[in-house]
Enzyme design. Structure first.
Site, PDB file in Angstrom:
ATOM      1  N   HIS A 184     -14.203  19.808   0.085  1.00  0.00           N
ATOM      2  CA  HIS A 184     -13.472  20.871  -0.099  1.00  0.00           C
ATOM      3  C   HIS A 184     -13.426  21.676  -1.455  1.00  0.00           C
ATOM      4  O   HIS A 184     -13.169  21.163  -2.454  1.00  0.00           O
ATOM      5  CB  HIS A 184     -12.013  20.561   0.153  1.00  0.00           C
TER       6      HIS A 184
ATOM      7  N   TYR B  64      -0.752  23.630   1.861  1.00  0.00           N
ATOM      8  CA  TYR B  64       0.710  23.039   1.416  1.00  0.00           C
ATOM      9  C   TYR B  64       1.585  24.021   1.812  1.00  0.00           C
ATOM     10  O   TYR B  64       1.478  25.162   1.187  1.00  0.00           O
ATOM     11  CB  TYR B  64       0.551  22.683  -0.259  1.00  0.00           C
TER      12      TYR B  64
ATOM     13  N   PRO C 293       3.367  11.503  -2.803  1.00  0.00           N
ATOM     14  CA  PRO C 293       1.705  11.906  -2.305  1.00  0.00           C
ATOM     15  C   PRO C 293       1.516  13.174  -2.501  1.00  0.00           C
ATOM     16  O   PRO C 293       0.449  13.757  -2.257  1.00  0.00           O
ATOM     17  CB  PRO C 293       1.862  11.079  -0.936  1.00  0.00           C
TER      18      PRO C 293
ATOM     19  N   LYS D 159      -2.588  11.663  -5.587  1.00  0.00           N
ATOM     20  CA  LYS D 159      -3.038  11.115  -6.758  1.00  0.00           C
ATOM     21  C   LYS D 159      -3.136   9.585  -6.746  1.00  0.00           C
ATOM     22  O   LYS D 159      -3.613   8.969  -7.330  1.00  0.00           O
ATOM     23  CB  LYS D 159      -2.200  11.291  -8.036  1.00  0.00           C
TER      24      LYS D 159
ATOM     25  N   TYR E  86      -5.292  18.853 -10.041  1.00  0.00           N
ATOM     26  CA  TYR E  86      -5.652  18.630  -8.567  1.00  0.00           C
ATOM     27  C   TYR E  86      -6.837  17.692  -8.409  1.00  0.00           C
ATOM     28  O   TYR E  86      -7.029  16.582  -7.660  1.00  0.00           O
ATOM     29  CB  TYR E  86      -5.548  19.586  -7.464  1.00  0.00           C
TER      30      TYR E  86
HETATM   31  P1  FAD Z   1      -2.406  -1.153  -2.166  1.00  0.00           P
HETATM   32  O1  FAD Z   1      -3.336  -0.329  -1.453  1.00  0.00           O
HETATM   33  O2  FAD Z   1      -1.269  -0.958  -1.887  1.00  0.00           O
HETATM   34  O3  FAD Z   1      -3.231  -2.494  -2.105  1.00  0.00           O
HETATM   35  C1  FAD Z   1      -2.515  -3.529  -2.284  1.00  0.00           C
HETATM   36  C2  FAD Z   1      -3.016  -4.774  -1.641  1.00  0.00           C
HETATM   37  O4  FAD Z   1      -2.402  -6.150  -2.016  1.00  0.00           O
HETATM   38  C3  FAD Z   1      -2.624  -4.726  -0.143  1.00  0.00           C
HETATM   39  O5  FAD Z   1      -3.674  -4.877   0.714  1.00  0.00           O
HETATM   40  C4  FAD Z   1      -1.546  -5.619   0.090  1.00  0.00           C
HETATM   41  O6  FAD Z   1      -1.394  -6.387   1.327  1.00  0.00           O
HETATM   42  C5  FAD Z   1      -2.040  -6.962  -0.878  1.00  0.00           C
HETATM   43  N1  FAD Z   1      -0.830  -7.742  -1.313  1.00  0.00           N
HETATM   44  C6  FAD Z   1       0.383  -7.516  -1.482  1.00  0.00           C
HETATM   45  N2  FAD Z   1       1.184  -8.618  -1.975  1.00  0.00           N
HETATM   46  C7  FAD Z   1       0.145  -9.475  -2.100  1.00  0.00           C
HETATM   47  C8  FAD Z   1       0.458 -10.848  -2.379  1.00  0.00           C
HETATM   48  N3  FAD Z   1       1.523 -11.389  -2.571  1.00  0.00           N
HETATM   49  N4  FAD Z   1      -0.772 -11.743  -2.249  1.00  0.00           N
HETATM   50  C9  FAD Z   1      -1.968 -11.033  -1.894  1.00  0.00           C
HETATM   51  N5  FAD Z   1      -2.039  -9.738  -1.611  1.00  0.00           N
HETATM   52  C10 FAD Z   1      -1.076  -8.847  -1.453  1.00  0.00           C
HETATM   53  N6  FAD Z   1      -1.300   8.289  -1.660  1.00  0.00           N
HETATM   54  C11 FAD Z   1      -1.834   9.554  -1.295  1.00  0.00           C
HETATM   55  O7  FAD Z   1      -2.383   9.998  -2.378  1.00  0.00           O
HETATM   56  N7  FAD Z   1      -1.561  10.243  -0.333  1.00  0.00           N
HETATM   57  C12 FAD Z   1      -1.068   9.869   0.903  1.00  0.00           C
HETATM   58  O8  FAD Z   1      -0.969  10.023   1.900  1.00  0.00           O
HETATM   59  C13 FAD Z   1      -0.340   8.234   0.728  1.00  0.00           C
HETATM   60  N8  FAD Z   1       0.326   7.913   1.694  1.00  0.00           N
HETATM   61  C14 FAD Z   1       0.810   6.496   1.703  1.00  0.00           C
HETATM   62  C15 FAD Z   1       1.149   5.806   2.532  1.00  0.00           C
HETATM   63  C16 FAD Z   1       1.996   4.587   2.325  1.00  0.00           C
HETATM   64  C17 FAD Z   1       2.779   4.049   3.599  1.00  0.00           C
HETATM   65  C18 FAD Z   1       1.969   3.968   1.033  1.00  0.00           C
HETATM   66  C19 FAD Z   1       2.500   2.705   0.972  1.00  0.00           C
HETATM   67  C20 FAD Z   1       1.117   4.560   0.028  1.00  0.00           C
HETATM   68  C21 FAD Z   1       0.572   5.804   0.216  1.00  0.00           C
HETATM   69  N9  FAD Z   1      -0.323   6.303  -0.708  1.00  0.00           N
HETATM   70  C22 FAD Z   1      -0.516   7.748  -0.484  1.00  0.00           C
HETATM   71  C23 FAD Z   1      -0.389   5.772  -1.866  1.00  0.00           C
HETATM   72  C24 FAD Z   1      -1.697   5.339  -1.966  1.00  0.00           C
HETATM   73  O9  FAD Z   1      -2.291   4.825  -0.657  1.00  0.00           O
HETATM   74  C25 FAD Z   1      -1.689   3.879  -2.930  1.00  0.00           C
HETATM   75  O10 FAD Z   1      -1.693   4.687  -4.119  1.00  0.00           O
HETATM   76  C26 FAD Z   1      -2.912   3.330  -2.923  1.00  0.00           C
HETATM   77  O11 FAD Z   1      -3.181   2.250  -1.810  1.00  0.00           O
HETATM   78  C27 FAD Z   1      -3.102   2.339  -4.336  1.00  0.00           C
HETATM   79  O12 FAD Z   1      -3.912   1.379  -4.111  1.00  0.00           O
HETATM   80  P2  FAD Z   1      -3.794  -0.124  -4.699  1.00  0.00           P
HETATM   81  O13 FAD Z   1      -4.939  -0.894  -4.245  1.00  0.00           O
HETATM   82  O14 FAD Z   1      -3.154  -0.229  -6.045  1.00  0.00           O
HETATM   83  O15 FAD Z   1      -2.572  -0.695  -3.550  1.00  0.00           O
HETATM   84  C1  PHB Z   2      -3.814  13.092   3.365  1.00  0.00           C
HETATM   85  O1  PHB Z   2      -4.747  13.703   3.857  1.00  0.00           O
HETATM   86  O2  PHB Z   2      -3.290  11.860   3.894  1.00  0.00           O
HETATM   87  C2  PHB Z   2      -3.008  13.617   2.220  1.00  0.00           C
HETATM   88  C3  PHB Z   2      -3.592  14.995   1.555  1.00  0.00           C
HETATM   89  C4  PHB Z   2      -2.836  15.420   0.523  1.00  0.00           C
HETATM   90  C5  PHB Z   2      -1.946  14.788   0.030  1.00  0.00           C
HETATM   91  C6  PHB Z   2      -1.290  13.792   0.512  1.00  0.00           C
HETATM   92  C7  PHB Z   2      -1.904  13.186   1.747  1.00  0.00           C
HETATM   93  O3  PHB Z   2      -1.327  15.570  -1.089  1.00  0.00           O
END
Ligand code: FAD
Ligand code: PHB
Length: 394
Positions: free
Chosen positions: A75, A204, A296, A300, A388
């Protein structure tokens, strides 16, 4: 108790843990990834969807970008919609050619899991009772249960990539951690719909009924969000009510129409800003959501997780290959610079685009003035665009 040994024990198989393991493997550094959920669960969990150009480049350079290059949607801008009209922010034009790629987080996770398995490296799903020990020493350990068996994993370093609710950050004594936090008085209700997108770019929308976001995952799948109350019960939101709200908030008089389709997934996500400093305690290094959360609105979260492990992998390579400790010592400070920029940008986007309970006319006029400025001033638009698409790595 069965004993195992590795160089880097990684807790969590989200984007942070899996990418760290992959980057270390490319440099022949051994790691074990421990994940409490099943493979199926982590590969299906619908979360973020926007990759900064720097994240895309890292995935490509490290050899896991093949499907993303084929299926990801590049995009070149976003639309900001308010007051009944849309305004496009052109990324390449404002940032010297940079853009973003729409590719679901679970697709990134699938690609990294496949790479890990193809390399024959250790990745255990469904482990229980994960606990870290002796991280103040140079011989930290991770204990866990896998099925009926108890294990102890001896490591040189532990990487806490276990997300916001994980155990690693909690293993750090509170006296050694400073926490900074904002909880927002709203949440996002998100749906994934089997409906081909009718708009090429993300929208947005600032609206008197509340914020809405139009996004997508593929030429067949739309991803949509609306601002709701923080304690919203999803049971109160049958699909028809969600669509009605989306039409009201996203459509303007220009004739553009949102296409409806079967709802494949829906959920409510709370909105929070959170940073724990420093991102290290002894031989335990935190990365991604384990150390910080952003609302979100700035897209980021996943990108910060990827940026952290890029720095951590570099520091660990220096440590294991050249006995350098300086990069590991600088890890937290290096990451926190980028983290706080993303925290500010995400807070700013959130504050500009949402309706806050109890807002008065003053607050709303400030938001409108800021929105007008962002879409009419080249420097203001360039500031949004630069943040962004993601700032360059230091
Ligand atoms: P995570 O993806 O959370 O990975 C952590 C992993 O550790 C998970 O698989 C979990 O199961 C595992 N874990 C936890 N505890 C333990 C343990 N005790 N032992 C072993 N494993 C464990 N960001 C955006 O930019 N846009 C969005 O739309 C957006 N939507 C989101 C929706 C939700 C419901 C959530 C929770 C987050 C969202 N985010 C979004 C944020 C983005 O998804 C996270 O920033 C990203 O997943 C971070 O990656 P990570 O690997 O640090 O953590
Ligand atoms: C998404 O596609 O899930 C999405 C895109 C932009 C955002 C947050 C979520 O700022």
């Amino acid at each position: 108790m069965r004993k195992l040994r590795t160089q880097v024990g990684i807790v969590g198989a989200g984007p942070a843990g899996l990418l760290l393991a992959h980057l270390l493997h490319l440099e022949a550094i051994d790691s074990v990834v421990l994940e409490s959920r099943s493979r199926d669960y982590v590969e299906r969990r619908v979360r973020a969807g926007v990759l900064e150009q720097g994240s895309v480049e890292l995935l490509n350079e490290s050899g896991v970008g093949e499907r993303m290059r084929r299926e990801g949607l590049v995009h070149h801008g976003i639309e900001v919609r308010f007051g009944g009209a849309g305004h496009r922010i052109d990324f390449p034009e404002l940032t010297g050619g940079r853009s973003i790629t729409v590719y679901g987080q679970q697709e990134v996770v699938k690609d990294l899991v496949a790479a890990r398995i193809a390399a024959g490296c250790e990745l255990r799903f469904g482990v229980g009772d994960v606990a870290v020990h002796d991280v103040e020493s140079d011989a930290p350990r991770i204990s866990f249960r896998d099925g009926a068996d108890e294990f102890e994993l001896a490591c040189d370093v532990v990487a806490g990539c276990d997300g916001f609710h994980g155990i690693c950050r909690q293993a750090i004594p509170t006296a050694n951690l400073s926490v900074f936090e904002r909880v927002y008085p709203f949440a996002w209700l998100g749906i994934l719909a089997a409906a081909p997108p009718t708009h090429d770019e993300l929208i947005y929308a600032y609206h008197e009924r509340g914020f809405a976001l139009y996004s997508m995952r593929s030429p067949e799948i739309t991803r949509l969000y609306i601002q709701v109350a923080p304690d919203e019960d999803i049971a109160d939101w049958p699909d028809e009510r969600i669509w009605q709200e989306l039409h009201a908030r996203l459509e303007t008089s220009d004739g553009w129409k949102l296409r409806e389709g079967p709802v494949l997934e829906k959920g409510v996500t709370g909105m929070r800003s959170f940073v724990a400093e420093p991102m290290q305690y002894g031989r335990l290094y935190l990365a991604g959501d384990a150390a910080h959360i952003v609302p979100p609105t700035g897209a980021k979260g996943m990108n910060l997780a990827i940026a952290d492990v890029r720095v951590l992998a570099g520091a660990l390579i220096g440590f294991f290959k050249a006995r350098r400790t300086d990069l590991l010592e600088a890890y937290s400070a290096t990451c926190l610079k980028r983290v706080w920029r993303a925290e500010h940008f995400s807070w700013w986007m959130t504050s500009m685009l949402h309706r806050f309970p109890g807002d008065d006319g003053f607050q709303q006029r400030l938001q409108r003035s800021q929105l007008d400025y962002v879409v009419s001033s080249r420097v203001a638009a360039a500031s949004l665009a630069e943040n962004y698409v993601g700032l360059p790595f230091a």
